[in-house]
Design a protein around this motif. Structure first.
Motif, mmCIF file in Angstrom:
data_model
loop_
_atom_site.group_PDB
_atom_site.id
_atom_site.type_symbol
_atom_site.label_atom_id
_atom_site.label_comp_id
_atom_site.label_asym_id
_atom_site.label_seq_id
_atom_site.Cartn_x
_atom_site.Cartn_y
_atom_site.Cartn_z
ATOM 1 N N SER A 1 0.846 -1.188 0.000
ATOM 2 C CA SER A 1 0.000 0.000 0.000
ATOM 3 C C SER A 1 0.879 1.236 0.000
ATOM 4 O O SER A 1 1.834 1.326 0.785
ATOM 5 N N SER A 2 0.562 2.199 -0.867
ATOM 6 C CA SER A 2 1.349 3.429 -0.916
ATOM 7 C C SER A 2 0.468 4.636 -1.186
ATOM 8 O O SER A 2 -0.538 4.545 -1.897
ATOM 9 N N PHE A 3 0.867 5.764 -0.621
ATOM 10 C CA PHE A 3 0.154 7.027 -0.799
ATOM 11 C C PHE A 3 1.198 8.137 -0.892
ATOM 12 O O PHE A 3 2.077 8.246 -0.031
ATOM 13 N N SER A 4 1.131 8.941 -1.950
ATOM 14 C CA SER A 4 2.096 10.024 -2.137
ATOM 15 C C SER A 4 1.380 11.307 -2.526
ATOM 16 O O SER A 4 0.315 11.283 -3.148
ATOM 17 N N VAL A 5 1.994 12.433 -2.162
ATOM 18 C CA VAL A 5 1.425 13.758 -2.422
ATOM 19 C C VAL A 5 2.504 14.647 -3.019
ATOM 20 O O VAL A 5 3.661 14.634 -2.565
ATOM 21 N N GLN A 6 2.130 15.425 -4.032
ATOM 22 C CA GLN A 6 3.007 16.449 -4.594
ATOM 23 C C GLN A 6 2.247 17.778 -4.631
ATOM 24 O O GLN A 6 1.113 17.832 -5.093
ATOM 25 N N VAL A 7 2.880 18.822 -4.109
ATOM 26 C CA VAL A 7 2.278 20.148 -4.093
ATOM 27 C C VAL A 7 3.229 21.135 -4.757
ATOM 28 O O VAL A 7 4.414 21.197 -4.394
ATOM 29 N N ILE A 8 2.729 21.892 -5.727
ATOM 30 C CA ILE A 8 3.513 22.938 -6.389
ATOM 31 C C ILE A 8 2.969 24.285 -5.953
ATOM 32 O O ILE A 8 1.764 24.545 -6.021
ATOM 33 N N VAL A 9 3.864 25.159 -5.495
ATOM 34 C CA VAL A 9 3.478 26.501 -5.049
ATOM 35 C C VAL A 9 4.223 27.546 -5.874
ATOM 36 O O VAL A 9 5.272 27.277 -6.474
ATOM 37 N N GLU A 10 3.680 28.754 -5.889
ATOM 38 C CA GLU A 10 4.289 29.840 -6.668
ATOM 39 C C GLU A 10 4.190 31.145 -5.898
ATOM 40 O O GLU A 10 3.152 31.461 -5.298
ATOM 41 N N ARG A 11 5.258 31.914 -5.932
ATOM 42 C CA ARG A 11 5.261 33.254 -5.350
ATOM 43 C C ARG A 11 6.228 34.136 -6.139
ATOM 44 O O ARG A 11 7.393 33.762 -6.321
ATOM 45 N N ASP A 12 5.725 35.243 -6.637
ATOM 46 C CA ASP A 12 6.532 36.191 -7.418
ATOM 47 C C ASP A 12 7.225 35.509 -8.594
ATOM 48 O O ASP A 12 8.388 35.784 -8.894
ATOM 49 N N GLY A 13 6.495 34.585 -9.241
ATOM 50 C CA GLY A 13 7.026 33.912 -10.415
ATOM 51 C C GLY A 13 7.969 32.763 -10.125
ATOM 52 O O GLY A 13 8.479 32.129 -11.047
ATOM 53 N N VAL A 14 8.219 32.476 -8.854
ATOM 54 C CA VAL A 14 9.119 31.376 -8.461
ATOM 55 C C VAL A 14 8.276 30.165 -8.085
ATOM 56 O O VAL A 14 7.358 30.259 -7.261
#
Length: 454
Positions: free
Chosen positions: A161-174
């Motif tokens: 059993s596996s569970f993974s999360v990816q989150v992409i964030v942005e601030r001032d174009g970065v």
């Protein structure tokens, strides 16, 4: 011996009388479900069945292998006949029985989309800089039997059993990305009782947001304090593969011919142990039917043993350690790690920080590359901080660790009390298998750190 395997045992006996040095048959029944949820909707959902069998004959160190989908006796025995013909062994016949050798259990329920929707809504309320979220969940159940040349049949059942999360964030174009995962060898119900999915997602978000404000990592040779949570990348990639018997013998591992020699600091003991319940690399017997065991690879800095499968044990006269692993019935088993880790030491974390004085604190490691024959590695750091005057300082991004696995083992000057196990998927010989790597916090002196500043 179970009656339904008697025909296959008789076939193996005939192969051994016909000139085979070794022969076995691997039979599996498997099913799996997976779901990918991205940006508020299901991106992909799938279910699969993976029934099949693989037949192997070894003659003079050469392996002959044949595989077939399906696990009815007629299919499995035909596969063994094909293997015997490839090995120039005659007189083996196939059965005409279509009786399944491994019965299928009650199908597993597919993952719930509502589960992901509720969690995604909760995560997105925590930060307004989120640009993309991605969740992956998979559950695999596999049961198998290994018909062995000694007349025994070995059985095992595994849940992955596996569970993974990816989150992409942005601030001032970065843009910055944060990732986190949990993987265990547990049924679905037990997996969610062990794992906290929202906490996993929040950890990925925190890591991404942290890197938005991080400065570029300076470069140079420095002391590196690795947290237990960093993951056992160095243990697995830079050292573990070099202790697998086929790499030791065929690819001239740096550890070749060094049994009994000091290869690390005296505080270093390295273990491979598939008997630990619930870990991603655990099993009752390996994929050749050899019982799982706890293998001491390095003890107090001295190299004690290599990891072996049946073929390497026979070819090189090494003890059998139960590390013969395969991705599925389509694959030939090879020596592979299971749960590989360094035992904890007696050093306090704050004392290790003070001893480091100035350098890099690695909270979490990412991917990288390694040459198993030499142990030379390049690893990325996904969460790191400067160490300034013996304290954890500001976060840094873009850190890369370069060095040599055996040299790193020799330069571990302190090991913490804790032991953190980190699951993953290991690739080798075109196959991927679940593993767990582990380490306590450890201080490595004089490691080269690549970054954006000098």
């Amino acid at each position: 011996m179970s009656d339904k395997f008697e025909f296959l045992h008789d076939s193996i006996k005939k192969a051994l009388k016909g000139g085979a040095d070794y022969a076995d048959i691997y039979i599996q029944s498997g099913e799996g479900h997976s779901l990918h949820y991205e940006d508020g909707k299901i991106d992909e959902i799938s279910s699969s069945i993976s029934d099949g069998a693989g037949s192997r004959i070894i003659i003079g160190g050469k392996t002959f292998y044949s595989h077939t989908p399906g696990n009815a006796l007629a299919q499995v025995s035909s596969s063994f006949v094909d293997c015997a013909e490839s090995a120039s062994i005659a007189g083996i016949k196939a059965s005409d029985s279509h009786r399944p050798l491994i019965d299928r259990e009650t199908p597993m329920a597919p993952p719930s989309a509502e589960f992901f929707r509720e969690m995604d809504d909760a995560v997105k309320k925590e930060a307004d800089c989120i640009r993309q979220t991605s969740y992956r969940y998979s559950l695999l159940h596999r049961r198998f039997a290994v018909v062995k040349p000694d007349g025994a049949t070995a059985f095992d059942a595994r849940f992955y059993s596996s569970f993974s999360v990816q989150v992409i964030v942005e601030r001032d174009g970065v843009l910055q990305t944060g990732r986190e995962r949990r993987c265990f060898s547990l049924p679905e119900k037990d997996f969610w009782e062990t794992s906290a999915p929202l906490e996993i997602a929040e950890t990925a978000l925190r890591r991404a947001v942290l890197m938005l404000g991080a400065r570029a990592c300076p470069a140079g040779v420095m002391n590196v304090l690795m947290d237990g949570e960093a993951g056992g990348t160095i243990v697995h990639e830079a050292c573990g593969h070099g202790l697998e018997a086929d790499i030791v013998e065929k690819d001239s591992s740096v550890y070749r011919g060094r049994i009994g020699e000091k290869v690390a600091q005296e505080n270093v003991t390295m273990v491979d142990d598939a008997t630990l319940a619930g870990l991603y690399g655990s099993f009752r017997c390996d994929d050749e039917g050899t019982p799982a065991e706890r293998t001491i690879l390095i003890e107090n800095g001295v190299l004690k043993r290599y990891m072996t499968d049946v073929l390497s044990s026979r070819l090189y006269g090494m003890p059998l350690t139960g590390n013969g692993r395969r991705e599925s019935y389509r694959s030939v088993p090879v020596p592979r790690m299971s749960n590989t880790f360094l035992l904890p030491g007696g050093d306090d974390f704050d004392e290790m920080l003070a001893r480091a004085e100035k350098g890099l604190y690695v909270k979490k490691m990412g991917g990288g590359e390694v040459a198993p024959t030499s142990g030379d590695f390049v690893f990325h750091v996904t969460e790191g901080y400067l160490i300034e005057k013996g304290r954890i300082g500001e976060p840094v991004r873009g850190a890369i660790l370069t060095g040599n696995g055996p040299a790193a083992l020799a330069n571990i000057s302190a090991l913490g009390h804790n032991l953190v196990m980190d699951p993953g998927i290991c690739g080798k010989a075109g196959q991927s298998v679940p593993v767990t790597d582990g380490q306590p916090s450890m201080l490595i002196e004089g490691l080269t750190v690549g970054g954006s500043e000098v």
